[in-house]
Design a protein around this motif. Structure first.
Motif, PDB file in Angstrom:
ATOM      1  N   TYR A 122       0.806  -1.212   0.000  1.00 12.08           N
ATOM      2  CA  TYR A 122       0.000   0.000   0.000  1.00 12.08           C
ATOM      3  C   TYR A 122       0.844   1.269   0.000  1.00 12.08           C
ATOM      4  CZ  TYR A 122      -3.230  -3.609   1.466  1.00 12.08           C
ATOM      5  OH  TYR A 122      -3.965  -4.769   1.535  1.00 12.08           O
ATOM      6  N   SER A 123       2.166   1.098   0.051  1.00 14.31           N
ATOM      7  CA  SER A 123       3.056   2.260   0.063  1.00 14.31           C
ATOM      8  C   SER A 123       4.374   1.877  -0.604  1.00 14.31           C
ATOM      9  CB  SER A 123       3.310   2.721   1.500  1.00 14.31           C
ATOM     10  OG  SER A 123       4.306   3.735   1.534  1.00 14.31           O
ATOM     11  N   SER A 124       4.967   2.816  -1.282  1.00 16.62           N
ATOM     12  CA  SER A 124       6.260   2.572  -1.933  1.00 16.62           C
ATOM     13  C   SER A 124       7.424   2.763  -0.965  1.00 16.62           C
ATOM     14  CB  SER A 124       6.430   3.516  -3.135  1.00 16.62           C
ATOM     15  OG  SER A 124       6.354   4.875  -2.709  1.00 16.62           O
ATOM     16  N   ALA A 181      -0.029 -18.584   7.615  1.00 14.48           N
ATOM     17  CA  ALA A 181      -0.136 -17.187   8.038  1.00 14.48           C
ATOM     18  C   ALA A 181       0.799 -16.298   7.210  1.00 14.48           C
ATOM     19  CB  ALA A 181       0.199 -17.060   9.525  1.00 14.48           C
ATOM     20  N   VAL A 182       2.001 -16.814   6.903  1.00 15.62           N
ATOM     21  CA  VAL A 182       2.927 -16.081   6.030  1.00 15.62           C
ATOM     22  C   VAL A 182       2.282 -15.868   4.660  1.00 15.62           C
ATOM     23  CG1 VAL A 182       5.133 -16.203   4.811  1.00 15.62           C
ATOM     24  CG2 VAL A 182       4.998 -16.875   7.210  1.00 15.62           C
ATOM     25  N   TYR A 183       1.719 -16.936   4.108  1.00 18.82           N
ATOM     26  CA  TYR A 183       1.058 -16.855   2.798  1.00 18.82           C
ATOM     27  C   TYR A 183      -0.076 -15.829   2.833  1.00 18.82           C
ATOM     28  CZ  TYR A 183      -1.725 -18.313  -1.238  1.00 18.82           C
ATOM     29  OH  TYR A 183      -2.447 -18.331  -2.397  1.00 18.82           O
ATOM     30  N   LYS A 226      -2.239 -10.523   1.383  1.00 18.16           N
ATOM     31  CA  LYS A 226      -2.924  -9.283   1.753  1.00 18.16           C
ATOM     32  C   LYS A 226      -2.046  -8.054   1.570  1.00 18.16           C
ATOM     33  CE  LYS A 226      -5.852 -11.603   5.176  1.00 18.16           C
ATOM     34  NZ  LYS A 226      -6.150 -11.772   6.627  1.00 18.16           N
ATOM     35  N   GLY A 227      -0.774  -8.270   1.221  1.00 17.18           N
ATOM     36  CA  GLY A 227       0.108  -7.134   0.977  1.00 17.18           C
ATOM     37  C   GLY A 227       0.922  -6.695   2.169  1.00 17.18           C
ATOM     38  N   TYR A 228       0.849  -7.426   3.288  1.00 16.22           N
ATOM     39  CA  TYR A 228       1.634  -7.071   4.478  1.00 16.22           C
ATOM     40  C   TYR A 228       2.951  -7.851   4.451  1.00 16.22           C
ATOM     41  CZ  TYR A 228      -2.843  -5.160   5.955  1.00 16.22           C
ATOM     42  OH  TYR A 228      -4.015  -4.451   6.014  1.00 16.22           O
TER      43      TYR A 228
END
Length: 290
Positions: free
Chosen positions: A41-43, A249-251, A256-258
């Motif tokens: 969500y951020s560069s 959970a890693v996947y 989700k982009g985190y």
């Protein structure tokens, strides 16, 4: 300059460079990113220190459930594969007819993709039309029929059972190799002294198999801690988060982009694997010395 010392490094240098480039470097980058807020969500990538680790270990109890599930899965499947693998190995080196055929049949699930195994067992364990429940009902054992993969009680044990069935053949082959390497003279001398099966097992077989047991234990534990495909194919972490493990959970975090959070989970998994493997190898080697 000693040419004999340089010669082996000359031939291994290519493999070493590839290993450093594709294994070590990405691992170090992953550890670095676990201390940042890297996301889709951020560069920007801002250093946030131990924030992700605080979230995982103290902030959100869901992540502790993932760690607990991973450790529980690892311990139970490692013990089950080791015990069953040793039992099958002892059985198949004892003069059973068509031993090689039996070895091939028991080992064959190991070469199958877990995608195939998972799809087959999802069908077998279907609560309505699955072979297991249909068979139980036809025998009048309706009370034993369960929602094997959709129940909070039975989902994780079912995954463990399927994983054990698939992996025990590989451990069996390791033990067969170890058993065949034990000199027969020891057993002959023990028989002359009047030793029975259990005495031979605990006084000769198991002590002589300790190096093999060490290898099997480390392989089982490292696989169990890294488990992903078994859970993903059979339950996708459900019902709810009941069967989620660290790698699912890693996947999910990466999906989700985190990415920073996912990297932190991977780092925790790496530390757990390193610590457990270190102590197991030390413990097993100490037993071998004695």
């Amino acid at each position: 300059m000693n040419v004999n010392k340089i010669y082996p490094w000359y031939f291994s240098s290519g493999a070493i460079v590839l290993y450093l480039l594709f294994i070590v470097a990405p691992a170090l980058l992953g550890i670095y990113y676990s201390f940042t807020d890297w996301n889709s969500y951020s560069s920007e990538k801002n250093f946030i220190g131990l924030e992700h680790f605080r979230t995982i270990l103290a902030g959100d109890p869901t992540y502790l459930l993932f760690i607990k599930n991973t450790v529980l899965f690892t311990l139970i499947t490692a013990i089950a594969k080791t015990v069953l693998g040793l039992f099958l190995a002892l059985l198949l080196v004892s003069g059973v007819k068509a031993a090689n055929l039996h070895r091939m049949i028991i080992f064959s699930p190991q070469v199958l993709s877990f995608l195939i195994v998972g799809l087959v067992f999802k069908s077998l364990l279907d609560p309505n039309n699955g072979f297991v429940n249909v068979t139980l009902r036809s025998l009048g054992l309706d009370f034993l029929a369960q929602n094997w993969l959709g129940s909070l009680t039975w989902a994780m044990p079912s995954i463990m059972a399927v994983d054990t069935w698939k992996g025990m053949g590989y451990i069996m082959v390791l033990f067969i190799a170890g058993l065949l390497a034990i000199p027969r003279d020891y057993y002959e001398a023990a028989s002359i002294d009047g030793a029975g099966f259990w005495q031979k097992l605990f006084r000769i077989t198991i002590p002589m198999l300790m190096p093999t047991i060490t290898i099997a234990t480390v392989l089982n534990i490292t696989y169990g801690l890294r488990v992903f495909d078994a859970v993903y194919v059979l339950t996708n972490g459900g019902p709810g988060n009941a069967t989620d493990v660290i790698n699912t959970a890693v996947y999910s975090s990466f999906a989700k982009g985190y990415w920073g959070l996912g990297s932190a989970l991977s780092t925790i998994l790496f530390v757990i694997m390193a610590v457990i493997s270190f102590f197991i190898i030390r413990l097993m080697n100490r037993k071998v010395e004695y």
